[in-house]
Design an enzyme around this catalytic site. Structure first.
Site, PDB file in Angstrom:
ATOM      1  N   CYS A  41       0.791  -1.239   0.000  1.00 46.82           N
ATOM      2  CA  CYS A  41       0.000   0.000   0.000  1.00 46.82           C
ATOM      3  C   CYS A  41       0.826   1.293   0.000  1.00 46.82           C
ATOM      4  O   CYS A  41       0.546   2.197  -0.810  1.00 46.82           O
ATOM      5  CB  CYS A  41      -0.967   0.029   1.183  1.00 46.82           C
ATOM      6  SG  CYS A  41      -1.343  -1.558   1.912  1.00 46.82           S
ATOM      7  N   HIS A  88      -8.258  -0.733  -0.566  1.00 51.55           N
ATOM      8  CA  HIS A  88      -7.271  -1.796  -0.701  1.00 51.55           C
ATOM      9  C   HIS A  88      -8.069  -3.069  -1.010  1.00 51.55           C
ATOM     10  O   HIS A  88      -9.063  -3.345  -0.324  1.00 51.55           O
ATOM     11  CB  HIS A  88      -6.516  -2.052   0.604  1.00 51.55           C
ATOM     12  CG  HIS A  88      -5.910  -0.853   1.239  1.00 51.55           C
ATOM     13  ND1 HIS A  88      -4.548  -0.664   1.314  1.00 51.55           N
ATOM     14  CD2 HIS A  88      -6.470   0.210   1.869  1.00 51.55           C
ATOM     15  CE1 HIS A  88      -4.297   0.456   1.956  1.00 51.55           C
ATOM     16  NE2 HIS A  88      -5.443   1.010   2.308  1.00 51.55           N
ATOM     17  N   HIS A 142      -5.054  -0.892  -5.484  1.00 55.99           N
ATOM     18  CA  HIS A 142      -5.422   0.281  -4.695  1.00 55.99           C
ATOM     19  C   HIS A 142      -6.204   1.216  -5.595  1.00 55.99           C
ATOM     20  O   HIS A 142      -5.721   1.627  -6.649  1.00 55.99           O
ATOM     21  CB  HIS A 142      -4.173   0.939  -4.120  1.00 55.99           C
ATOM     22  CG  HIS A 142      -3.418   0.037  -3.196  1.00 55.99           C
ATOM     23  ND1 HIS A 142      -2.292  -0.650  -3.576  1.00 55.99           N
ATOM     24  CD2 HIS A 142      -3.691  -0.361  -1.925  1.00 55.99           C
ATOM     25  CE1 HIS A 142      -1.874  -1.408  -2.577  1.00 55.99           C
ATOM     26  NE2 HIS A 142      -2.710  -1.244  -1.560  1.00 55.99           N
ATOM     27  N   ASP A 190      -2.436  -7.273  -4.995  1.00 59.73           N
ATOM     28  CA  ASP A 190      -3.073  -6.060  -4.488  1.00 59.73           C
ATOM     29  C   ASP A 190      -3.655  -5.209  -5.603  1.00 59.73           C
ATOM     30  O   ASP A 190      -3.233  -5.287  -6.753  1.00 59.73           O
ATOM     31  CB  ASP A 190      -2.034  -5.190  -3.775  1.00 59.73           C
ATOM     32  CG  ASP A 190      -1.945  -5.505  -2.299  1.00 59.73           C
ATOM     33  OD1 ASP A 190      -2.960  -5.870  -1.716  1.00 59.73           O
ATOM     34  OD2 ASP A 190      -0.843  -5.375  -1.738  1.00 59.73           O
ATOM     35  N   LYS A 217     -13.306  -3.610   6.759  1.00 60.36           N
ATOM     36  CA  LYS A 217     -13.059  -4.447   5.582  1.00 60.36           C
ATOM     37  C   LYS A 217     -14.167  -5.470   5.386  1.00 60.36           C
ATOM     38  O   LYS A 217     -14.910  -5.809   6.306  1.00 60.36           O
ATOM     39  CB  LYS A 217     -11.716  -5.166   5.707  1.00 60.36           C
ATOM     40  CG  LYS A 217     -11.604  -6.089   6.921  1.00 60.36           C
ATOM     41  CD  LYS A 217     -10.252  -6.787   6.961  1.00 60.36           C
ATOM     42  CE  LYS A 217     -10.167  -7.726   8.169  1.00 60.36           C
ATOM     43  NZ  LYS A 217      -8.957  -8.573   8.125  1.00 60.36           N
ATOM     44  N   GLN A 275       1.454 -10.788  -3.235  1.00 60.22           N
ATOM     45  CA  GLN A 275       0.101 -10.331  -2.910  1.00 60.22           C
ATOM     46  C   GLN A 275      -0.511  -9.663  -4.137  1.00 60.22           C
ATOM     47  O   GLN A 275       0.089  -8.733  -4.694  1.00 60.22           O
ATOM     48  CB  GLN A 275       0.171  -9.332  -1.761  1.00 60.22           C
ATOM     49  CG  GLN A 275      -1.174  -8.835  -1.292  1.00 60.22           C
ATOM     50  CD  GLN A 275      -1.652  -9.564  -0.052  1.00 60.22           C
ATOM     51  OE1 GLN A 275      -1.452 -10.761   0.084  1.00 60.22           O
ATOM     52  NE2 GLN A 275      -2.281  -8.855   0.847  1.00 60.22           N
ATOM     53  N   ARG A 298       6.815 -10.990   5.617  1.00 61.19           N
ATOM     54  CA  ARG A 298       6.268 -10.788   6.966  1.00 61.19           C
ATOM     55  C   ARG A 298       6.896 -11.811   7.899  1.00 61.19           C
ATOM     56  O   ARG A 298       6.976 -12.995   7.568  1.00 61.19           O
ATOM     57  CB  ARG A 298       4.747 -10.937   6.979  1.00 61.19           C
ATOM     58  CG  ARG A 298       4.038  -9.914   6.115  1.00 61.19           C
ATOM     59  CD  ARG A 298       2.538 -10.094   6.121  1.00 61.19           C
ATOM     60  NE  ARG A 298       1.896  -9.179   5.174  1.00 61.19           N
ATOM     61  CZ  ARG A 298       0.590  -9.151   4.923  1.00 61.19           C
ATOM     62  NH1 ARG A 298      -0.218 -10.006   5.547  1.00 61.19           N
ATOM     63  NH2 ARG A 298       0.101  -8.295   4.050  1.00 61.19           N
TER      64      ARG A 298
END
Length: 644
Positions: free
Chosen positions: A332, A508, A383, A381, A462, A379, A361
């Protein structure tokens, strides 16, 4: 008092009544299966007396709260049985979990699976004794003294760590008493279907510096038939274990040199790249533009985003030229920098930036599990930057896209709306607007959802999508998070129709989630039998003998020219053996070629779907398979007799 039930009906009573009494008043059948109650959102025992107007939900085993109370009672039954058989055991904690319960205990000679039958037998005795569970409270010092006298140091430590004004509640069943907030069943009698599943080591309070305890897992159901069905599902899950299949099918591997860091092998890369090709196709269609951001950025960025304060313990950090850097755990903030790299007008919004970014992570070694829990993953993702007026339509668009993806693979799913957590940033007004935006979009689309209070991200609420796989297990994958905070923290802007500068709102979202984890889920969902379009090897050519290798190569050339992934088994083995090997490799199609096929220019087709499909012209076979691949069809697999 007026009691509003789940269906909206209202019961009126002139005097206080217990939850169980109200359940009996509603229906004797409901009272028989009731496990707990929920009063104004707070879970309580059936014995809890209500003396005011409230909303009441009677929880059964079909409700999560009811299952929790049922299985929490089962954990106390197991603890009591262990204390009867091993009086020296010291008890730590014993909660219910999604598929059962566990109890952590400190014992000199660890309990093994060989001890399970004796413990289960003692548990069944306790169930048969129909011991009532009685809740009572003690003053703090009295509770500490009580557990010290019983030589239960872990209970003493738990009480000492509670706030000074905390209510210290205990539950008694027969001669066994435990520190517990509850709720629990009325007695031990309903817990008739019990099974201990496995044992493991667990650090006290999850801290590697503390003592390693013995953790015993179990599960419990209201009926033996349901327990047997669950055990059968677990046995099927073992056969489908992606770690086992990943090794057998040559998809991926792990090494001691990189625990939690997966290696993808050639066939695994074909699978991964095929998924990504599909991902790029649908995102281009939906108006997304793809970006790539660096894997490492400086501390200042992560402080601005809030990750340094809220997520640092999960991040890998280093120092470069005397400055702190962190390997990104999320994409992000990089997306924010891309947005800010140039000015924007309201005419450009919504701006949909997509990125398949490699993130890292820190996971504790005990939490690692194949591809399902790793330390680095890709990931998928995106945005989305938008105006307030665009929130509802953009959320709907993402929901439709995620629905399309999951339906392609045959997944059913349910939706969860997660609200503001305690560790959050931002104003009450922003959180209310964001939560309402998600809720309104779901309700506009007529979608059912479950509210998961307090489980949102630290920057916004979310929507989570929980997949249900082929054997009934659930996996949380897709998510949509509405964020007012990052645009504010990064001072992102756009020029509005009024000529003034405004703050964009950000979504997101992920479809697959972790690509690696999604591949693990797909491997287990399909038991390694991927649909033809996704299979690393779509066709295997099987010459009957070396005399037909040349014809086999001709067939291979035709297949490759049509863009069909294929291999040939040119070993000097019998054809029955080759067919069995190809079936074990989960290859969708096998083409047997011998004298008859070469002379007539045909192929003998065998498939996972129908078994022997007979002889076909090569062009006809290629056309049919090509259509199956292009449409991403999932052919239904029928029971096919194994080759002798």
């Amino acid at each position: 008092m007026k009691i509003t039930l789940k269906d909206g009906s209202v019961k009126e009573y002139a005097e206080a009544k217990s939850v169980l009494d109200i359940a009996k008043d509603v229906s004797e059948g409901l009272a028989r299966v009731a496990c707990a109650g929920e009063v104004d959102g707070e879970r309580v025992d059936l014995r809890t007396v209500i003396d005011r107007d409230c909303a009441l939900n009677i929880l059964t085993f079909e409700d999560k709260g009811g299952r929790d109370a049922f299985r929490h009672t089962a954990s106390h039954i197991m603890a009591q049985a262990i204390k009867r058989l091993y009086p020296e055991a010291k008890l730590a904690i014993g909660p219910s979990i999604d598929d059962g319960f566990y109890y952590d205990l400190d014992i000199e000679t660890p309990i093994t699976t060989e001890d399970f039958p004796a413990i289960e037998a003692e548990m069944k005795k306790i169930v048969k004794e129909d011991l009532p569970l009685e809740r009572f409270e003690l003053p703090r010092e009295d509770a500490i003294r009580f557990f010290r006298e019983k030589n239960e140091p872990y209970k003493v430590e738990l009480i000492q760590d509670l706030p000074e004004d905390a209510v210290i509640s205990l539950y008694r069943q027969g001669g066994f008493t435990d520190l517990c907030a509850g709720p629990h069943l009325m007695s031990t009698k309903p817990v008739k279907a019990i099974k201990l599943m496995k044992n493991a080591g667990a650090y006290w309070r999850g801290d590697e510096k503390n003592k390693m305890l013995t953790r015993i897992y179990g599960t419990a159901y209201t009926k033996n038939a349901d327990l047997e069905e669950y055990v059968t599902m677990l046995e099927e899950a073992k056969k489908r274990d992606h770690r086992k299949l990943g090794k057998e099918l040559g998809l991926f591997m792990f090494t001691d040199e990189g625990p939690g860091f997966p290696f993808f092998l050639p066939k695994g890369m074909v699978l991964k790249n095929t998924l990504m090709q599909y991902w790029r196709e649908i995102h281009e269609r939906e108006g997304y533009v793809e970006i790539s951001t660096p894997v490492m950025l400086n501390r200042q960025l992560w402080e601005t985003s809030g990750h340094w304060d809220h997520y640092k313990e999960n991040m890998y950090t280093t120092v470069i030229d005397g400055e702190d850097f962190a390997i990104k755990p999320m994409n992000c903030p990089g997306g924010m920098l891309v947005y800010k790299s140039q000015p924007h007008s309201y005419r450009e919004l919504p701006l949909r930036l997509a990125e398949v970014g490699l993130v890292h992570r820190h996971e504790k070694s005990g939490a690692l599990h194949g591809l399902m829990r790793v330390r680095c993953f890709n990931q998928d993702d995106a945005h989305i930057f938008m105006t307030p007026e665009q929130i509802r339509d953009e959320i709907k668009g993402v929901v439709r896209l995620i629905d399309e993806v999951y339906r392609l693979f045959g997944f059913k799913y349910f939706i969860e709306l997660s609200t503001r957590p305690e560790d959050s940033m931002g104003s009450d007004e922003d959180w209310e607007m964001a939560t309402n935006g998600l809720r309104d979009a779901l309700e506009d689309m007529g979608l059912d959802y479950i509210v998961n209070e307090g489980d949102g991200a630290f920057y916004g609420p979310k929507i989570d999508f929980h997949l249900v796989d082929a054997i009934g297990r659930t996996w949380q994958c897709g998510t949509i998070q509405l964020d007012f905070q990052l645009p504010q923290r990064f001072e992102a802007e756009y020029n509005g129709a009024d000529g003034e500068m405004h703050r964009p709102i950000m979504i997101h979202r992920v479809c697959f989630g972790s690509i690696e984890r999604f591949i693990g889920i797909l491997t287990e969902h399909f038991a390694g039998k991927f649909p033809t379009w996704l299979a690393p090897v779509q066709v295997k050519v099987l010459p009957i003998s070396d005399k037909y290798l040349d014809y086999g190569h001709q067939v291979m050339s035709r297949l490759k020219a049509a863009g069909i992934r294929c291999e040939m088994d040119d070993r000097a083995e019998k054809i029955g053996y080759k067919i069995r090997e190809a079936r074990n490799e989960r290859v969708p199609y096998m083409l047997v070629v011998g004298q008859k096929e070469e002379e007539s220019g045909l192929v003998s087709v065998r498939s996972r779907y129908e078994g022997d499909e007979g002889q076909k012209e090569i062009d006809a076979f290629i056309s049919a398979v090509r259509q199956e691949i292009d449409t991403r069809e999932r052919r239904e697999e029928k029971a096919v007799e194994e080759t002798k």
